[in-house]
Design an enzyme around this catalytic site. Structure first.
Site, mmCIF file in Angstrom:
data_model
loop_
_atom_site.group_PDB
_atom_site.id
_atom_site.type_symbol
_atom_site.label_atom_id
_atom_site.label_comp_id
_atom_site.label_asym_id
_atom_site.label_seq_id
_atom_site.Cartn_x
_atom_site.Cartn_y
_atom_site.Cartn_z
ATOM 1 N N GLU A 81 0.875 -1.179 0.006
ATOM 2 C CA GLU A 81 -0.070 -0.081 -0.127
ATOM 3 C C GLU A 81 0.870 1.168 0.121
ATOM 4 O O GLU A 81 1.666 1.563 0.879
ATOM 5 C CB GLU A 81 -0.856 0.195 1.122
ATOM 6 C CG GLU A 81 -2.045 1.188 1.104
ATOM 7 C CD GLU A 81 -3.007 0.874 2.094
ATOM 8 O OE1 GLU A 81 -3.732 1.941 2.420
ATOM 9 O OE2 GLU A 81 -3.426 -0.244 2.534
ATOM 10 N N LYS A 260 -8.179 -1.524 10.899
ATOM 11 C CA LYS A 260 -7.525 -2.064 9.351
ATOM 12 C C LYS A 260 -6.564 -0.948 9.288
ATOM 13 O O LYS A 260 -5.259 -1.282 8.810
ATOM 14 C CB LYS A 260 -8.441 -1.854 8.263
ATOM 15 C CG LYS A 260 -7.725 -2.086 6.990
ATOM 16 C CD LYS A 260 -7.003 -1.122 6.177
ATOM 17 C CE LYS A 260 -6.442 -1.715 4.989
ATOM 18 N NZ LYS A 260 -5.841 -0.596 4.245
ATOM 19 N N ASP A 276 3.679 -14.758 12.040
ATOM 20 C CA ASP A 276 2.401 -15.051 11.490
ATOM 21 C C ASP A 276 1.420 -14.002 11.727
ATOM 22 O O ASP A 276 0.667 -13.832 12.635
ATOM 23 C CB ASP A 276 1.886 -16.420 12.223
ATOM 24 C CG ASP A 276 0.456 -17.020 11.707
ATOM 25 O OD1 ASP A 276 -0.206 -16.097 10.928
ATOM 26 O OD2 ASP A 276 0.108 -17.939 12.049
ATOM 27 N N HIS A 375 -2.975 10.060 -0.570
ATOM 28 C CA HIS A 375 -2.706 9.084 -1.664
ATOM 29 C C HIS A 375 -2.591 9.617 -2.856
ATOM 30 O O HIS A 375 -2.105 8.721 -3.792
ATOM 31 C CB HIS A 375 -4.313 8.253 -1.729
ATOM 32 C CG HIS A 375 -4.396 7.380 -0.277
ATOM 33 N ND1 HIS A 375 -3.837 6.133 -0.571
ATOM 34 C CD2 HIS A 375 -4.652 7.501 1.082
ATOM 35 C CE1 HIS A 375 -4.116 5.502 0.886
ATOM 36 N NE2 HIS A 375 -4.784 6.281 1.622
#
Length: 422
Positions: A81, A260, A276, A375
């Site tokens: 990202e 998130k 993990d 972004h």
């Protein structure tokens, strides 16, 4: 050692690696390995997963100068990202100026369970199992004696009744390893004796990723002057960030995206250290719903008198510094080198601090310029590459896309053709 990171992002990839080596943050061996841009060796990959065809590469980046518990860390990120590294770097810089992060490892033990069913008398079975606790712990440790030599081992055992199941829980100090294999081995060794004591049947014996005995808390305080030079605007931004934090506590739709954003940074570091990430996410999302409603994992509060914005994040973080793929993947070895070879507790502290930093950057962007502003340039660059722009064409094409505010592949291709006609 204090390092001046000014201009680091403007250097070429090889110049960055050379810079790290010159500052003693990366060995010559690891500098040469990363310079070759080799992915996971196929002979190693074939031992890690079945039906291996190749290895998949993702960007391997660095976020400099994370100050955690008074120590500065250079943090490797693995992420696809575009804005994640820039956001984390921004947050790390701001929070370092305000004193950095404090992080506390409450405890570090893994939990597993043996699920028993068809138990004729759960109350009687519970009494028998608890009275045999010492013998059962010895039996568990005998199944994996090497952990005792390293100072770890089975620590406690408890029993809970849940509907038709009698659940026997085991807590394990796994030292530097994540502990899944050793815990599962111990639980399977206990199953026959638990069946005998309970007169029931063992359905399964397996660790839980809901590692509530491995909680880590990271906190920070941000001086409002670092939010804006304008005092009133800084106060307003902090108030909005506090409101955004509250919204994530009451609305699961917001909480999901809020969390998130936290894992944008956590996953990037967990991946870079060969751990993990699926287990870490599973435990954290369960923890987010522990009250019966899914909520935001972090909290931000404004102290108007001291003009500080306080952040706090608590997560289950059963991370490892040894075992699994950690000793197999040479890029993971480079990550531990960059971090200064942290042990498991130290690494867990860094990871939770990274999550809080990522959340800070996201909330500040959301309540000010909006998430898209950060972004735009990176999205335009991705479009330029997809359109087929060469290295020297990327910067002018990005400029055209931002000016035109047309963020799609067709616009990128059309603008690229016009640039080439000039």
């Amino acid at each position: 050692m204090k390092v001046n990171w000014t201009g680091f992002s403007k250097k070429t990839r090889l110049e960055r690696l050379d810079f790290l080596a010159q500052k003693g943050l990366l060995s010559k061996e690891k500098e040469e390995f990363l310079a070759k841009n080799e992915t996971l060796p196929l002979n190693v990959a074939e031992q890690m997963a079945e039906n291996t065809l190749a290895s998949l590469a993702l960007p391997y980046a660095l976020v400099p100068d994370f100050l955690v518990n008074g120590q500065t860390y250079q943090v490797p990120f693995v992420t696809e990202e575009p804005s994640v590294v820039a956001a984390a770097s921004f947050a790390a810089k701001i929070i370092k100026r305000s004193g950095g992060f404090n992080s506390l490892v409450h405890e570090r033990q893994m939990i597993g369970q043996v699920a028993l069913y068809q138990v004729p008398d759960q109350l009687e079975a519970r009494k028998k199992i608890l009275s045999a606790q010492a013998e059962l712990l010895d039996l568990a440790n005998a199944a994996y004696p090497s952990i005792l030599k390293r100072g770890g081992g089975a620590r406690s055992l408890w029993v809970e009744s849940k509907e038709d199941f009698l659940l026997v829980y085991l807590s394990l100090d796994s030292q530097e390893a994540m502990g899944a294999n050793m815990l599962n081995t111990m639980l399977e060794a206990l199953s026959p004796e638990l069946e005998r004591l309970s007169q029931g049947q063992s359905l399964m014996a397996i660790l839980s990723n809901y590692a509530t005995n491995s909680l880590v808390t990271a906190t920070c305080e941000v001086d409002l002057r670092y939010l804006s030079r304008n005092k009133e605007e800084a106060q307003e931004i902090a108030q909005k960030m506090e409101l955004a934090s509250r919204l994530a506590q009451i609305d699961p739709y917001r909480a999901s995206t809020h969390n998130k954003g936290i894992f944008n940074g956590i996953d990037a570091l967990v991946l870079a250290t060969g751990n993990d990430w699926r287990a870490i996410e599973a435990g954290a999302h369960t923890y987010a719903a522990r009250s019966g409603q899914y909520r935001g994992l972090s909290k931000w509060t404004l102290d108007p008198d001291q003009r500080k914005l306080r952040g706090e994040l608590t997560l289950p973080m059963p991370i490892a510094s040894k075992g699994g793929s950690i000793g197999l993947n040479p890029t993971v070895e480079a990550s531990f080198e960059l971090l200064g070879q942290p042990q498991a507790r130290e690494l867990a502290s860094i990871i939770v601090a990274v999550g809080l930093a990522q959340n800070f950057a996201a909330l500040k962007a959301l309540v000010t310029t909006g998430i898209q502003a950060g972004h735009m340039k990176l999205q335009a660059k991705s479009l330029a590459l997809q359109a087929g722009a060469q290295q020297e064409e990327i910067a002018p094409l990005v400029k055209e896309l931002i000016a035109g505010k047309n963020f799609n592949l067709q616009a990128a291709k059309e603008n690229l053709e016009k640039l080439r006609e000039k």
